[in-house]
Design an enzyme around this catalytic site. Sequence first.
Site, short mmCIF file in Angstrom:
data_model
loop_
_atom_site.label_atom_id
_atom_site.label_comp_id
_atom_site.label_asym_id
_atom_site.label_seq_id
_atom_site.Cartn_x
_atom_site.Cartn_y
_atom_site.Cartn_z
N PHE A 15 43.96 42.93 36.55
CA PHE A 15 42.62 42.35 36.32
C PHE A 15 41.57 43.46 36.53
O PHE A 15 40.69 43.33 37.37
CB PHE A 15 42.35 41.16 37.24
CG PHE A 15 43.44 40.12 37.26
CD1 PHE A 15 43.48 39.12 36.29
CD2 PHE A 15 44.44 40.14 38.22
CE1 PHE A 15 44.49 38.15 36.30
CE2 PHE A 15 45.46 39.19 38.24
CZ PHE A 15 45.48 38.18 37.29
N ASP A 31 44.06 44.35 31.79
CA ASP A 31 43.05 43.30 31.65
C ASP A 31 43.25 42.65 30.29
O ASP A 31 43.59 43.33 29.32
CB ASP A 31 41.63 43.87 31.77
CG ASP A 31 40.60 42.79 32.09
OD1 ASP A 31 40.11 42.76 33.24
OD2 ASP A 31 40.31 41.95 31.21
N ASN A 84 47.85 40.11 29.24
CA ASN A 84 47.74 38.99 30.18
C ASN A 84 48.62 39.34 31.39
O ASN A 84 49.82 39.58 31.25
CB ASN A 84 48.24 37.72 29.49
CG ASN A 84 48.16 36.52 30.42
OD1 ASN A 84 48.59 36.56 31.58
ND2 ASN A 84 47.60 35.45 29.91
N ASP A 120 43.16 41.55 41.66
CA ASP A 120 41.78 41.06 41.82
C ASP A 120 41.44 40.10 40.68
O ASP A 120 40.63 40.42 39.80
CB ASP A 120 40.80 42.24 41.84
CG ASP A 120 39.35 41.78 42.07
OD1 ASP A 120 39.16 40.72 42.70
OD2 ASP A 120 38.43 42.49 41.62
N CYS A 148 38.41 35.43 45.02
CA CYS A 148 36.95 35.25 44.98
C CYS A 148 36.56 33.78 44.85
O CYS A 148 35.44 33.47 44.48
CB CYS A 148 36.33 36.10 43.89
SG CYS A 148 36.89 35.69 42.24
N1 SAH Z 1 38.73 44.04 39.49
C1 SAH Z 1 37.54 43.88 38.67
C2 SAH Z 1 37.04 42.48 38.57
C3 SAH Z 1 37.99 41.55 37.96
S1 SAH Z 1 37.19 40.18 37.28
C4 SAH Z 1 36.43 44.70 39.27
O1 SAH Z 1 36.46 44.97 40.44
O2 SAH Z 1 35.50 45.03 38.55
C5 SAH Z 1 38.48 39.42 36.45
C6 SAH Z 1 38.96 40.15 35.23
O3 SAH Z 1 40.19 39.54 34.92
C7 SAH Z 1 38.12 40.06 33.97
O4 SAH Z 1 37.88 41.35 33.48
C8 SAH Z 1 38.97 39.23 32.99
O5 SAH Z 1 38.89 39.74 31.65
C9 SAH Z 1 40.34 39.45 33.51
N2 SAH Z 1 41.32 38.39 33.30
C10 SAH Z 1 41.19 37.06 33.50
N3 SAH Z 1 42.37 36.42 33.35
C11 SAH Z 1 43.28 37.37 33.03
C12 SAH Z 1 44.69 37.37 32.76
N4 SAH Z 1 45.38 36.22 32.78
N5 SAH Z 1 45.29 38.53 32.50
C13 SAH Z 1 44.60 39.68 32.49
N6 SAH Z 1 43.27 39.77 32.75
C14 SAH Z 1 42.62 38.62 33.01
#
Ligand code: SAH
Length: 400
Positions: A226, A248, A276, A303, A343
Amino acid sequence: MSLVSVLLKPGEADRIVAGHPWIYSNSVLRLTAPVTDGDLVQVKDHRQRLLGTGFYNSRSKIVVRLLDRDRIEPNHSFFRQRIGAALAHRQRWMPGTTSYRLVNAESDFLSGLIVDRYDDVLVIQISSLGMELRKSTIVEVLKDLLDPRAILERSDTASRKFDGLAEAQGLIWGEPVGEIEVDLNGIRFLTNLAEGHKTGMYLDQQANYAAVGDLAKGAHEVLDCFSFAGGFALHAARAGAKRVHALDQSADAVAAAQRNAAANGLADRVEFETANVFDWLKARTAVGPSEKVIPRYDLIILDPPSFTRNRSSVPDALRGYKEIHLRALRLLKPGGLLSTFCCSHHVDRVLFEDVILAAAIDTRVILRRVASHSQSPDHPVVPSIPETEYLKGFTYERVA
Ligand code: SAH
């Protein structure tokens, strides 16, 4: 100036006396006179004792958002004092940072107002009618205190509709701003604050980027799940991690993260992939009966976005958290580190660690906690307002 009083039902004052600033409509006994939405009112208990003053809005479930325990006037000098105090808090607890959340609503005793500072560009987000009606005063105060190059509005959050407000965004003051460079702990992030772009940064992780970056020293293989704009991945790479793989599902986030890697001279060590996380982890951990998963990573960062926005979906969220931990633990080398964040306000620290532990038990892994993480100090926690606390995290060593 005489203010209309909002009298509370018996028993409803305790939470307010304890420092919570929201008055729900079902706590109200009666008003002493009709009130226009957005006006300042005083709130009293059923015995007419003053509890505080705040903005009224009959259209919201939160009919009064208190600003103070005493009578105040929400004028230039009030906002200057409050925003000035918010600024002093950041200067004290995050010295040397140039981008941070300057005003975090209830955390800074300004319910309905958020102000993010990206060096000399300010972005405001307003979610209550009372604040909306004082926007020009707030903008004047921000100009006086910070002398910004531009002030933008990003009041495009769905929560505005609960206060009967339409979404609003654009330049409020100063010169048009396109892409800017945001410096977090000495790493540059290219960020587009203009209309329509869903970028911006997760400023609440700024302190944790630095902490997790430190843990990545000497790591060979790091996995950042993520990854968004690459916050953790780039900090790990700069700290000396040999190879960082980041995931991501948003192609836009991956493209932005790749540009950030290049801008910081780290592109040779970090690889961003559009995927994903659930599917990716599953593919790497699904093996036949006689095969074994080979743990590859020295540091794994999880995260995810909040898997729940309300209490009723907590069980589903917990299943999601457990699933990613189960799979991540199998990919973590013995002696390796797992930094994991949650979060969601509705999943607290204890519940979150319970889920991690359940995943560790199922994978027969022993974890030793080596660090606890919270939201950065520009998102202050006020314990009497539980909603101000939402981000929590832990780093564990996989002992065996
Ligand atoms: N770690 C990042 C914040 C993550 S926010 C930072 O510190 O800036 C959550 C992120 O997860 C977003 O960018 C969103 O696109 C991604 N996301 C949400 N569900 C997801 C999934 N199932 N697989 C991959 N990415 C995902």
